[in-house]
Enzyme design. Structure first.
Site, PDB file in Angstrom:
ATOM      1  N   HIS A 164       5.576 -13.716 -26.435  1.00 53.31           N
ATOM      2  CA  HIS A 164       4.432 -14.621 -26.269  1.00 53.31           C
ATOM      3  C   HIS A 164       4.132 -14.919 -24.797  1.00 53.31           C
ATOM      4  O   HIS A 164       3.493 -15.927 -24.487  1.00 53.31           O
ATOM      5  CB  HIS A 164       4.663 -15.928 -27.042  1.00 53.31           C
ATOM      6  CG  HIS A 164       4.583 -15.742 -28.538  1.00 53.31           C
ATOM      7  ND1 HIS A 164       4.932 -16.707 -29.437  1.00 53.31           N
ATOM      8  CD2 HIS A 164       4.170 -14.682 -29.288  1.00 53.31           C
ATOM      9  CE1 HIS A 164       4.761 -16.254 -30.685  1.00 53.31           C
ATOM     10  NE2 HIS A 164       4.307 -15.030 -30.615  1.00 53.31           N
TER      11      HIS A 164
ATOM     12  N   CYS B  10     -12.182 -12.821  -8.058  1.00 56.49           N
ATOM     13  CA  CYS B  10     -13.319 -12.239  -8.799  1.00 56.49           C
ATOM     14  C   CYS B  10     -14.228 -13.322  -9.386  1.00 56.49           C
ATOM     15  O   CYS B  10     -15.272 -13.020  -9.965  1.00 56.49           O
ATOM     16  CB  CYS B  10     -12.812 -11.322  -9.919  1.00 56.49           C
ATOM     17  SG  CYS B  10     -12.264 -12.212 -11.395  1.00 56.49           S
TER      18      CYS B  10
HETATM   19  P1  NAD Z   1       8.023 -24.144 -34.115  1.00 53.52           P
HETATM   20  O1  NAD Z   1       7.729 -25.322 -33.245  1.00 53.52           O
HETATM   21  O2  NAD Z   1       7.039 -23.714 -35.128  1.00 53.52           O
HETATM   22  O3  NAD Z   1       9.400 -24.397 -34.908  1.00 53.52           O
HETATM   23  C1  NAD Z   1      10.552 -24.860 -34.240  1.00 53.52           C
HETATM   24  C2  NAD Z   1      11.723 -24.682 -35.162  1.00 53.52           C
HETATM   25  O4  NAD Z   1      12.885 -25.095 -34.450  1.00 53.52           O
HETATM   26  C3  NAD Z   1      11.657 -25.536 -36.439  1.00 53.52           C
HETATM   27  O5  NAD Z   1      11.931 -24.722 -37.568  1.00 53.52           O
HETATM   28  C4  NAD Z   1      12.743 -26.584 -36.237  1.00 53.52           C
HETATM   29  O6  NAD Z   1      13.362 -26.963 -37.447  1.00 53.52           O
HETATM   30  C5  NAD Z   1      13.705 -25.828 -35.346  1.00 53.52           C
HETATM   31  N1  NAD Z   1      14.586 -26.661 -34.523  1.00 53.52           N
HETATM   32  C6  NAD Z   1      14.369 -27.940 -34.101  1.00 53.52           C
HETATM   33  N2  NAD Z   1      15.428 -28.348 -33.358  1.00 53.52           N
HETATM   34  C7  NAD Z   1      16.311 -27.325 -33.342  1.00 53.52           C
HETATM   35  C8  NAD Z   1      17.595 -27.148 -32.753  1.00 53.52           C
HETATM   36  N3  NAD Z   1      18.173 -28.111 -32.028  1.00 53.52           N
HETATM   37  N4  NAD Z   1      18.235 -25.964 -32.928  1.00 53.52           N
HETATM   38  C9  NAD Z   1      17.666 -24.967 -33.668  1.00 53.52           C
HETATM   39  N5  NAD Z   1      16.447 -25.089 -34.252  1.00 53.52           N
HETATM   40  C10 NAD Z   1      15.789 -26.251 -34.080  1.00 53.52           C
HETATM   41  O7  NAD Z   1       8.418 -23.002 -33.101  1.00 53.52           O
HETATM   42  P2  NAD Z   1       8.168 -21.452 -33.167  1.00 53.52           P
HETATM   43  O8  NAD Z   1       8.602 -20.912 -34.485  1.00 53.52           O
HETATM   44  O9  NAD Z   1       8.821 -20.945 -31.926  1.00 53.52           O
HETATM   45  O10 NAD Z   1       6.572 -21.271 -33.091  1.00 53.52           O
HETATM   46  C11 NAD Z   1       5.701 -22.061 -32.295  1.00 53.52           C
HETATM   47  C12 NAD Z   1       5.002 -21.346 -31.139  1.00 53.52           C
HETATM   48  O11 NAD Z   1       4.873 -22.188 -29.982  1.00 53.52           O
HETATM   49  C13 NAD Z   1       5.784 -20.172 -30.626  1.00 53.52           C
HETATM   50  O12 NAD Z   1       4.948 -19.255 -30.020  1.00 53.52           O
HETATM   51  C14 NAD Z   1       6.658 -20.862 -29.594  1.00 53.52           C
HETATM   52  O13 NAD Z   1       7.342 -20.033 -28.746  1.00 53.52           O
HETATM   53  C15 NAD Z   1       5.657 -21.728 -28.880  1.00 53.52           C
HETATM   54  N6  NAD Z   1       6.364 -22.828 -28.182  1.00 53.52           N
HETATM   55  C16 NAD Z   1       7.273 -22.507 -27.198  1.00 53.52           C
HETATM   56  C17 NAD Z   1       8.009 -23.485 -26.572  1.00 53.52           C
HETATM   57  C18 NAD Z   1       8.996 -23.076 -25.512  1.00 53.52           C
HETATM   58  O14 NAD Z   1       8.750 -22.111 -24.797  1.00 53.52           O
HETATM   59  N7  NAD Z   1      10.120 -23.769 -25.397  1.00 53.52           N
HETATM   60  C19 NAD Z   1       7.829 -24.826 -26.953  1.00 53.52           C
HETATM   61  C20 NAD Z   1       6.876 -25.134 -27.938  1.00 53.52           C
HETATM   62  C21 NAD Z   1       6.159 -24.109 -28.569  1.00 53.52           C
END
Ligand code: NAD
Length: 248
Positions: free
Chosen positions: A120, A152
């Protein structure tokens, strides 16, 4: 029960030739970076992802989207990897590990992991929305309230992949290849709602890999996995890697 599962996972990882890992926002939560759902709270509660994380949203209100990502970047600038990121880096010292991440925070690399496949994109870089010229984070002042312009004339945007955008083809091809060739796949801290990344663990399973999930909550994937370790990755991953070491 949890101890027995940790031993089972450690044994599978010890036996594996190639381990693929898919991580999502949950692995960085213990570094103080909110998941998407948690981030859409407070000031941002009235906005939805299509306003904040699509090319259309950016073109229609660049200042709003710039502000959202300035908030996200401010968190990144102080965030440190947590024990979950470090445990995966340690695992890669012992085994062939391919980390595929949906995260844009760069924390796997900060923990010492190499060859991370960022499907991503990254919030540690920027690019022009029109000509796609790349810019380093250091070149782009975080404090500005509106996006700067490229030579640009195009707006400069974060180098993340937004909804409605194609994933980087070469990176995704490597991720799929890793899933097809691994013998164990870990899905960590991802809700499994964002496609096509959500399909990667299923690809691994179709090609015969053992599927393991680490998440405090059940997800779309849980019914498909061979082993579900319920809990925080910052706690469970170090326990798994420590158990591998002792061969318990
Ligand atoms: P999501 O926000 O949809 O889901 C997060 C998941 O992490 C949930 O299932 C939750 O239960 C779980 N979770 C919460 N705390 C946790 C812990 N301590 N240990 C393990 N799991 C835990 O995230 P997604 O599936 O990555 O999809 C959302 C999109 O937004 C993606 O593209 C994501 O990469 C992006 N995003 C990225 C960041 C980052 O770079 N840190 C932050 C927010 C969103």
């Amino acid at each position: 029960m949890q101890d027995a599962k940790i031993q089972q996972v450690a044994a599978l990882l010890n036996q594996a030739q190639h381990i693929a890992v898919l991580t999502g926002a949950g692995i960085s939560k213990e570094s103080g970076i909110p998941t998407f759902r948690d981030a859409l709270m407070g000031y941002w509660a009235n906005y939805d992802p299509t306003q904040l994380a699509t090319p259309e949203g950016f073109r229609s209100d660049p200042t709003l989207v710039w502000r959202w990502y300035a908030d996200r970047r401010a968190l990144l600038e102080t965030a440190q990897p947590n024990p979950g990121h470090y445990a995966l880096a340690e695992l890669a010292q012992r085994k062939w590990v391919t980390i595929i991440t949906q995260n844009i925070d760069g924390l796997h690399q900060a923990a010492g992991s190499a060859g991370v496949l960022e499907v991503h994109g990254t919030l540690r870089g920027y690019k022009c929305i029109d000509c796609e010229s790349p810019y380093e984070m250091a070149e782009i002042p975080a404090a500005d309230s509106t996006p700067p312009l490229c030579d640009c004339g195009g707006l400069i945007r974060p180098a993340v992949i937004w909804f409605n955008e194609l994933l980087p083809e070469a990176v995704m091809a490597q991720a799929i290849r890793a899933c097809e060739t691994c013998d164990v796949m870990l899905s960590i801290g991802t809700s499994g709602l964002v496609w096509p990344a959500a399909g990667l663990p299923l690809t691994a399973k179709e090609h015969g890999a053992t599927l393991i999930e680490i998440n405090p909550e059940t997800t779309m994937l849980t019914s498909e996995v061979d082993i579900y370790l319920q809990g925080r990755s910052g706690e469970l991953l170090p326990r798994v890697v420590a158990t591998m070491g002792t061969g318990e």
